[in-house]
Design an enzyme around this catalytic site. Structure first.
Site, PDB file in Angstrom:
ATOM      1  N   GLU A  23      44.582  69.790  45.278  1.00  0.00           N
ATOM      2  CA  GLU A  23      44.941  70.547  46.482  1.00  0.00           C
ATOM      3  C   GLU A  23      44.536  72.010  46.370  1.00  0.00           C
ATOM      4  O   GLU A  23      44.061  72.614  47.339  1.00  0.00           O
ATOM      5  CB  GLU A  23      46.458  70.438  46.717  1.00  0.00           C
TER       6      GLU A  23
ATOM      7  N   ASP B  58      48.666  69.451  41.072  1.00  0.00           N
ATOM      8  CA  ASP B  58      47.906  70.583  40.517  1.00  0.00           C
ATOM      9  C   ASP B  58      48.517  71.877  41.050  1.00  0.00           C
ATOM     10  O   ASP B  58      49.012  71.928  42.174  1.00  0.00           O
ATOM     11  CB  ASP B  58      46.422  70.482  40.891  1.00  0.00           C
TER      12      ASP B  58
HETATM   13 ZN   LIG Z   1      51.197  73.633  47.631  1.00  0.00          ZN
END
Ligand SMILES: [Zn+2]
Length: 247
Positions: free
Chosen positions: A70, A8
């Site tokens: 993340e 992501d």
């Molecule tokens: Zn990163």
């Protein structure tokens, strides 16, 4: 060996500011450009390239772990790690999610900072008020601005009690290369004190990411009863985010 990267990435931002389409990986001057090419699609590709270099048969056991949340602080990662503990068991974790001092200069990152996002809301009035009496009334937006202004000291270091920095022995990058890579405009000085690696990797950092306030077009002649800001806090290595401070 567990190879970690996250797939992501950040939104594209204004598409008209892209030289080539963000969703078409485009090679220019030997470099690949596209959405997330710098963080962290490059990490994903690096792992895949390493596996390919070994013809798909690396000399050690490999677990490939590509995370997809993340950028929002990995909310379900702890539960996922607990649930798949056996499948993810390893001796070494290689995280391909960091930066180099310059193109063609590899870097070995040995510490990472922690991340805490938080939303601060200031409420001061029961309802919007006319500014005629602003000298005597605390409007929420001005109060919030004053509050945010206290988070850093004069040189620009984080001034929140309890947040510390740790020393760094990493080499100082070339200032000109660092400024160009960071996209700093001429005349803009770096904030804070200490060496650049210390500021980047070993000191806390606190940034205002957004505010819920009227736009300048829509702002009318009233004092706001409430205002909110989203802050992003980076914690120096060895600090923990499991016991946040309350004030
Ligand atoms: Zn990163």
């Amino acid at each position: 060996v567990l190879l970690y990267a996250h797939l992501d990435v950040q939104p594209t931002g204004p598409v008209e500011q892209w030289t080539s389409p963000p969703f078409e990986a485009t090679e220019r001057d030997g470099r690949l450009y596209g959405r997330g090419a710098a963080d962290d699609k490059a990490g994903v590709l690096m792992h895949l390239a390493v596996l390919r270099a070994f013809g798909g048969r690396p000399p050690v056991g490999v677990v490939l772990f590509l995370e997809g949340e993340e950028e929002i602080g990995s909310p379900t990662l702890p539960a996922l790690l607990a649930e798949h503990r056996e499948a993810l068991r390893c001796d070494v974790i290689v995280i391909a999610d960091s930066s180099n001092p310059a193109v063609d200069v590899p870097a070995f990152t040995t510490s990472l900072r922690g991340l805490v996002d938080l939303v601060v809301e200031v409420r001061t009035l029961e309802r919007p008020a006319t500014p005629a009496s602003s000298a005597a009334r605390a409007d929420a937006l001005t109060a919030l601005c004053r509050l945010l202004a206290t988070l850093h000291d004069e040189p620009g270091d984080v001034a929140v009690a309890g947040l510390r920095r740790s020393p760094s022995s990493a080499p100082e990058p070339d200032p000109a290369v660092f400024r160009a890579d960071a996209g700093l405009l001429d005349g803009v000085e770096l904030v804070g004190s200490g060496t650049v690696p210390e500021r980047l990797w070993h000191a806390p950092a606190l940034a205002v990411l957004g505010m819920d306030v009227p736009s300048t077009d829509e702002a009318s002649n009233v004092l706001l009863p409430a205002a909110r800001a989203k802050l992003s806090l980076r914690l120096a290595p060895a600090r923990t985010s499991t016991r946040p401070r309350r004030r």
